[in-house]
Design an enzyme around this catalytic site. Sequence first.
Site, PDB file in Angstrom:
ATOM      1  N   ASP A   8      47.516  47.980  30.682  1.00  0.00           N
ATOM      2  CA  ASP A   8      46.110  48.168  30.296  1.00  0.00           C
ATOM      3  C   ASP A   8      45.564  49.300  31.158  1.00  0.00           C
ATOM      4  O   ASP A   8      44.458  49.225  31.684  1.00  0.00           O
ATOM      5  CB  ASP A   8      45.328  46.871  30.523  1.00  0.00           C
ATOM      6  CG  ASP A   8      44.067  46.795  29.657  1.00  0.00           C
ATOM      7  OD1 ASP A   8      43.882  47.691  28.792  1.00  0.00           O
ATOM      8  OD2 ASP A   8      43.270  45.860  29.848  1.00  0.00           O
ATOM      9  N   LYS A  17      36.575  37.944  41.416  1.00  0.00           N
ATOM     10  CA  LYS A  17      36.815  38.001  39.974  1.00  0.00           C
ATOM     11  C   LYS A  17      37.071  36.592  39.460  1.00  0.00           C
ATOM     12  O   LYS A  17      37.975  35.905  39.933  1.00  0.00           O
ATOM     13  CB  LYS A  17      38.021  38.908  39.694  1.00  0.00           C
ATOM     14  CG  LYS A  17      38.415  39.005  38.235  1.00  0.00           C
ATOM     15  CD  LYS A  17      39.373  40.159  37.986  1.00  0.00           C
ATOM     16  CE  LYS A  17      39.874  40.191  36.555  1.00  0.00           C
ATOM     17  NZ  LYS A  17      40.765  41.331  36.295  1.00  0.00           N
TER      18      LYS A  17
HETATM   19  P1  ADP Z   1      38.889  42.559  33.128  1.00  0.00           P
HETATM   20  O1  ADP Z   1      40.266  42.000  33.334  1.00  0.00           O
HETATM   21  O2  ADP Z   1      38.004  41.535  32.543  1.00  0.00           O
HETATM   22  O3  ADP Z   1      38.885  43.854  32.406  1.00  0.00           O
HETATM   23  P2  ADP Z   1      38.548  44.011  35.630  1.00  0.00           P
HETATM   24  O4  ADP Z   1      39.399  43.585  36.776  1.00  0.00           O
HETATM   25  O5  ADP Z   1      38.985  45.226  34.903  1.00  0.00           O
HETATM   26  O6  ADP Z   1      38.326  42.797  34.616  1.00  0.00           O
HETATM   27  O7  ADP Z   1      37.057  44.212  36.164  1.00  0.00           O
HETATM   28  C1  ADP Z   1      35.971  44.523  35.296  1.00  0.00           C
HETATM   29  C2  ADP Z   1      35.042  45.501  35.977  1.00  0.00           C
HETATM   30  O8  ADP Z   1      34.556  44.960  37.218  1.00  0.00           O
HETATM   31  C3  ADP Z   1      35.718  46.804  36.375  1.00  0.00           C
HETATM   32  O9  ADP Z   1      35.687  47.731  35.325  1.00  0.00           O
HETATM   33  C4  ADP Z   1      34.923  47.239  37.577  1.00  0.00           C
HETATM   34  O10 ADP Z   1      33.762  47.914  37.173  1.00  0.00           O
HETATM   35  C5  ADP Z   1      34.513  45.948  38.231  1.00  0.00           C
HETATM   36  N1  ADP Z   1      35.455  45.589  39.318  1.00  0.00           N
HETATM   37  C6  ADP Z   1      36.562  44.828  39.219  1.00  0.00           C
HETATM   38  N2  ADP Z   1      37.187  44.677  40.400  1.00  0.00           N
HETATM   39  C7  ADP Z   1      36.441  45.368  41.300  1.00  0.00           C
HETATM   40  C8  ADP Z   1      36.556  45.612  42.724  1.00  0.00           C
HETATM   41  N3  ADP Z   1      37.553  45.105  43.438  1.00  0.00           N
HETATM   42  N4  ADP Z   1      35.604  46.368  43.297  1.00  0.00           N
HETATM   43  C9  ADP Z   1      34.590  46.880  42.579  1.00  0.00           C
HETATM   44  N5  ADP Z   1      34.416  46.697  41.256  1.00  0.00           N
HETATM   45  C10 ADP Z   1      35.336  45.951  40.605  1.00  0.00           C
HETATM   46 MG    MG Z   2      39.642  45.638  33.030  1.00  0.00          MG
END
Ligand code: ADP
Ligand code: MG
Length: 420
Positions: free
Chosen positions: A226, A121
Amino acid sequence: MKLDVDVLRYLSKDDFRVLTAVELGMRNHEIVPTELIDRIARLKHGCTYKVLKNLLKYKLLHHDSSKYDGFRLTYLGYDFLAIKTMVNKGVFVGVGRQIGVGKESDIFEVVREDGTVLAMKLHRLGRVSFRAVKSKRDYLRHRSSYNWLYLSRLAALKEFAFMKALETHGFPVPNAVEHNRHCVVMSLVQGYPLVQVKQLQNPETVFETIIGLVVRLAEHGLIHCDFNEFNIMIDDDEKITMIDFPQMVSVSHRNAQMYFDRDVECVFKFFMKRFNLSFQESIDDIDGSDDGRDEAGKPCFSAIERSAGFLDRELAASGFTRKDEEDIQRFIEGGAESDSNSDSEVVHIVEDLNETDMEESHQDAMENEAELVKSLNKQRRRAIAAARRGRETVAARNSYKDKGGRSSHNSKIQKQLSSW
Ligand code: ADP
Ligand code: MG
């Protein structure tokens, strides 16, 4: 945003040295004067400018000559610094397809040497509303270090610390593997965000599990803030994993009750709409009681006992300091004013990027990163001290003040830059 890691193949040790010099300069300059970059990087005479040109070509830097001649890192430039460090540490060897675009992040698959796929991320705090917030908030006015670099790094640090702590306490979260700068590497969650799921075998059980998580978090002293269908992942066995932690707060936060109720409300609303659940019934069916719940079956913040320790305090004692928390919270709460709808406005694009192994040939470029950073820091301090003592050359002073162009040295830089 495309993350063309192929570019990594073409970047040399000098490229990374100059990129790091810009990063260091950005600790106290929004735009780092070209002169300063040159002095921090300490490459052979004239080399810095060639390298800057190359970095600009690959969009790793942005050139700005509005006030004086200088550069700043782009997201891509910052991404590359983090990725390079991760690769050098052996965290992963390749970057694959993009699997998520959050409001303030990009998520990619990365692959370990043994073929295991992880999630990376890249935090982009400030991507959506930083400008708006910046003009509104005076806490940013006097602190040039409060830039997106700093905020994104804080978000990654916080996310990593929280994910680790939650995992230790048995919460269903991804395994936190590593963090660097604005980047967090974690295990890849199998499954989908709940928002994509149209049908469930056992909606009541899933619902209760999710509400149970909100309550258990509060018992541990935390609120997600959130907690919605975008940040809850579910697999084919209807197993839940929660993600996305940079905005979490302690239950002693002044708005804790509001955040807690909002998280609960989000889950209730979603299950009512999507799965037609009628909550009073389902709760009575499952629990046989409504202890600690209001007449609508929602858990009451005031009834929750902090029976499970003080995770919020544990976290405050970790690398993530109280000041860090205050900084990021101020930003998030400020941002919330203009971005009330959080994740629901997020466009989820799954964009294929060619899976590509990172080139080995530049692996040594950042190997001595710590020493490089130390020596660059020393250089920078010396350069700043020299500037303060007024000992620097006329050319150097001019380049800061009069947008360059007048001194012979500057005009040389100007000439080079104008051709980019
Ligand atoms: P933001 O803070 O920008 O909302 P998130 O952590 O919610 O970011 O991640 C955005 C999207 O990425 C999630 O809705 C999911 O679909 C995907 N995602 C995030 N982390 C993972 C993970 N560890 N494994 C698989 N998909 C992930
Ligand atoms: Mg998110």
